[in-house]
Design an enzyme around this catalytic site. Structure first.
Site, PDB file in Angstrom:
ATOM      1  N   ASP A 243     -46.521 -26.494 113.187  1.00  0.00           N
ATOM      2  CA  ASP A 243     -47.137 -26.247 114.483  1.00  0.00           C
ATOM      3  C   ASP A 243     -47.078 -24.758 114.797  1.00  0.00           C
ATOM      4  OD1 ASP A 243     -47.491 -28.964 116.759  1.00  0.00           O
ATOM      5  OD2 ASP A 243     -48.770 -27.236 116.406  1.00  0.00           O
ATOM      6  N   GLU A 244     -47.893 -24.360 115.801  1.00  0.00           N
ATOM      7  CA  GLU A 244     -48.065 -22.923 116.036  1.00  0.00           C
ATOM      8  C   GLU A 244     -46.766 -22.249 116.484  1.00  0.00           C
ATOM      9  OE1 GLU A 244     -49.592 -25.350 117.649  1.00  0.00           O
ATOM     10  OE2 GLU A 244     -48.798 -25.233 119.679  1.00  0.00           O
TER      11      GLU A 244
ATOM     12  N   LYS B 177     -45.134 -34.335 114.460  1.00  0.00           N
ATOM     13  CA  LYS B 177     -44.976 -34.310 115.927  1.00  0.00           C
ATOM     14  C   LYS B 177     -43.760 -35.161 116.304  1.00  0.00           C
ATOM     15  CE  LYS B 177     -48.813 -32.062 116.960  1.00  0.00           C
ATOM     16  NZ  LYS B 177     -48.970 -30.911 117.842  1.00  0.00           N
TER      17      LYS B 177
ATOM     18  N   LYS C 188     -49.305 -29.405 108.238  1.00  0.00           N
ATOM     19  CA  LYS C 188     -49.389 -28.116 108.936  1.00  0.00           C
ATOM     20  C   LYS C 188     -48.167 -27.938 109.822  1.00  0.00           C
ATOM     21  CE  LYS C 188     -52.025 -25.998 112.691  1.00  0.00           C
ATOM     22  NZ  LYS C 188     -50.955 -26.324 113.683  1.00  0.00           N
TER      23      LYS C 188
ATOM     24  N   HIS D 269     -54.280 -20.109 112.954  1.00  0.00           N
ATOM     25  CA  HIS D 269     -54.152 -20.809 114.238  1.00  0.00           C
ATOM     26  C   HIS D 269     -54.522 -19.810 115.333  1.00  0.00           C
ATOM     27  CE1 HIS D 269     -52.695 -23.185 117.557  1.00  0.00           C
ATOM     28  NE2 HIS D 269     -52.487 -24.187 116.747  1.00  0.00           N
TER      29      HIS D 269
ATOM     30  N   LYS E  22     -58.322 -32.944 123.438  1.00  0.00           N
ATOM     31  CA  LYS E  22     -57.579 -32.640 124.670  1.00  0.00           C
ATOM     32  C   LYS E  22     -57.758 -31.209 125.167  1.00  0.00           C
ATOM     33  CE  LYS E  22     -53.386 -31.174 122.247  1.00  0.00           C
ATOM     34  NZ  LYS E  22     -52.073 -31.511 121.747  1.00  0.00           N
TER      35      LYS E  22
HETATM   36  C1  CAP Z   1     -52.846 -30.426 117.867  1.00  0.00           C
HETATM   37  C2  CAP Z   1     -52.056 -29.119 117.869  1.00  0.00           C
HETATM   38  C3  CAP Z   1     -52.914 -27.903 117.691  1.00  0.00           C
HETATM   39  C4  CAP Z   1     -54.062 -27.819 118.635  1.00  0.00           C
HETATM   40  C5  CAP Z   1     -54.482 -26.358 118.804  1.00  0.00           C
HETATM   41  C6  CAP Z   1     -51.249 -28.976 119.132  1.00  0.00           C
HETATM   42  O1  CAP Z   1     -51.952 -31.471 117.893  1.00  0.00           O
HETATM   43  O2  CAP Z   1     -51.139 -29.095 116.806  1.00  0.00           O
HETATM   44  O3  CAP Z   1     -52.063 -26.776 117.868  1.00  0.00           O
HETATM   45  O4  CAP Z   1     -55.115 -28.506 118.065  1.00  0.00           O
HETATM   46  O5  CAP Z   1     -55.637 -26.320 119.573  1.00  0.00           O
HETATM   47  O6  CAP Z   1     -50.192 -28.365 119.020  1.00  0.00           O
HETATM   48  O7  CAP Z   1     -51.741 -29.408 120.160  1.00  0.00           O
HETATM   49  P1  CAP Z   1     -52.527 -32.931 118.261  1.00  0.00           P
HETATM   50  P2  CAP Z   1     -56.998 -25.758 118.955  1.00  0.00           P
HETATM   51  O8  CAP Z   1     -53.486 -33.312 117.144  1.00  0.00           O
HETATM   52  O9  CAP Z   1     -51.332 -33.839 118.310  1.00  0.00           O
HETATM   53  O10 CAP Z   1     -53.209 -32.807 119.576  1.00  0.00           O
HETATM   54  O11 CAP Z   1     -57.208 -26.550 117.702  1.00  0.00           O
HETATM   55  O12 CAP Z   1     -58.014 -26.017 120.037  1.00  0.00           O
HETATM   56  O13 CAP Z   1     -56.773 -24.317 118.699  1.00  0.00           O
HETATM   57 MG    MG Z   2     -50.226 -27.279 117.390  1.00  0.00          MG
END
Ligand code: CAP
Ligand code: MG
Length: 436
Positions: A184-185, A156, A182, A274, A314
């Site tokens: 990110d998406e 991040k 991982k 994801h 969150k």
């Molecule tokens: C979490 C995360 C994930 C979310 C996706 C983000 O980062 O990488 O994509 O968890 O949501 O981009 O927010 P943080 P979900 O740990 O820094 O929050 O898992 O509900 O699908």
């Molecule tokens: Mg993410």
């Protein structure tokens, strides 16, 4: 005046005494009839439009078509059950199922709101899909992790690092004790972080981290793209010794995931799914498709794990929904649960992991493990890179929190031991706050 000619036949799709056959697909919907529309009239339209019907009686109606009609057979307040004959469905075709039970009906004027909550899929239908390649035992064996949750983190800020910076953060994450790094998406291949370069550099630092720790290290590297390009990227991962890939399964669609399930399995790659974009149709409690049903579809197609929420982080998702999603993914025989889940016999299809992620940090680890137990993938991203002493310390703090939870100790007691200094520092910064 001549009797008004009957032009609609929706009532033929409602029979409240009907008992579905064992091999029928049964769907549970939440529905709100349009003003002036009775629940039965709306229920008839839902069953009709999602099976053989249309808005008017027809000039020809071969008698055999009756056998293919869906039947709305239970109305309980705003909840409706519809049974669909097995012959309606093409075995192994996830897209066709969705076009039927989650297609036109969402747009009908006959309903103000409609939500597909869950479906019971009969064993012979489930077995027309391959399911997960490895199963949770297979993944644990592959990673050499017997009991604890599997752990991972996203570098991040979520996008912007160069491939070199990304890999270096990944190395720090692995050296802090985490199993996975991982993507990110929204990271695929960008001018500042080219996919091929990221794979090369991550492979090198993975080997270094494995040598230095003696542990198996892996990554969810995001291959999300058009299917042919996903195949090319999956091949590159396999050629570089990876055992996982990551796919944003909602945006790539069921067809993409079905293709990649077979292609990745042949390459020995597990799929980290994801669910980005799921909240576009999953968040509204009155309209759309639930995450527990999406999770069912993705397990049936064959991902090895999928994001399932945290309840305490969150992003949206209540505890009972998160637990329902976990059951759908992990159990062989899922029990019905009120108006959240229908029963499901997985007919021997391998299971897969729920992935808890989103706003987590070491202080929330016990809460998440109370919800999921150990059989999950725990992703803590901002919650390690925001640690006062950086990524490696943040990962260590999270591993210490997992250890405390598994020993039944409170985090604060555990943090008193000087060897858990990283946990103490994390608690000093975040305590047990729940981000919004
Ligand atoms: C979490 C995360 C994930 C979310 C996706 C983000 O980062 O990488 O994509 O968890 O949501 O981009 O927010 P943080 P979900 O740990 O820094 O929050 O898992 O509900 O699908
Ligand atoms: Mg993410």
């Amino acid at each position: 005046m001549a009797e008004e000619k009957k032009i609609d036949w929706y009532d033929e799709f409602v029979n409240l005494n009907y008992k579905p056959a064992k091999d029928e697909i049964v769907c549970l919907f939440y529905f709100e009839p349009a003003d002036g529309m009775s629940p039965k009239e709306a229920a008839g339209r839902i069953a009709s439009e999602s099976s053989t019907g249309t808005w008017t009686t027809l000039f020809t109606m071969p008698p055999r078509m009756k056998k293919l009609q869906a039947t709305s057979f239970e109305i309980d307040g705003n909840f409706l059950k519809v049974a669909y004959p097995y012959e309606l469905w093409e075995p192994g075709n996830a897209c066709q199922l969705m076009s039927g039970i989650a297609g036109n009906i969402f747009g009908m004027k006959a309903v103000k709101n409609l939500r597909l909550v869950d479906a019971t899929l009969p064993p012979k239908y489930v077995k027309s899909f391959k399911g997960p390649k490895f199963g949770n035992d297979g993944i644990r064996k592959m990673m050499g992790i017997k009991k604890r949750p599997l752990t991972g983190a996203v570098p991040k800020p979520k996008i912007g690092f160069s491939a070199k910076e990304h890999a270096e953060i990944g190395y720090e994450t692995w050296m802090g004790g985490f199993d996975f790094v991982k993507d990110d998406e929204n990271l695929t291949s960008t001018p500042f972080n080219n996919f091929d370069e990221r794979v090369k550099l991550m492979s090198k630092l993975r080997d270094k981290a494995e040598k230095e720790t003696g542990e198996t290290k892996s990554a969810f590297i995001n291959i999300t793209a058009e299917t042919e390009l996903m195949k090319k990227r999956a091949k590159m991962l396999a050629d570089n010794g990876w055992n996982y890939c990551m796919i944003d399964v909602v945006v790539t669609g069921f067809a993409g995931v079905q293709t990649m399930r077979d292609y990745c399995s042949d390459l020995g790659l597990a799929i980290h799914a994801h669910r980005a974009m799921h909240a576009a149709f999953g968040r509204n409690p009155k309209h759309g498709i639930t995450m527990q049903f999406l999770a069912k579809m993705e397990r049936m197609i064959g991902v090895s794990q999928i994001h399932s929420g945290t309840a305490v982080g969150k992003l949206e998702g209540k505890v009972e929904e998160v637990k329902a999603i976990a059951d759908v993914l992990r159990e062989q025989k899922v029990k019905a649960n009120g108006q959240i889940l229908l029963e499901q016999d997985w007919a021997g299809l391998k299971n897969c992991f729920p992935v808890s992620s989103g706003g987590l940090h070491p202080g929330l680890v016990p809460d998440v493990m109370n919800i999921y137990g150990n059989e999950m993938v725990l992703l803590v991203s901002g919650g390690i890179h925001g640690h006062p002493r950086g990524t490696r310390a943040g990962a260590k703090a999270t591993m210490q929190a997992i250890e405390a939870a598994m020993q039944g100790e409170t985090l604060f007691d555990w943090a008193e031991n000087p060897k858990n200094i990283e946990l103490a520092e994390a608690l000093k910064k975040w305590n047990v706050m729940r981000p919004v």
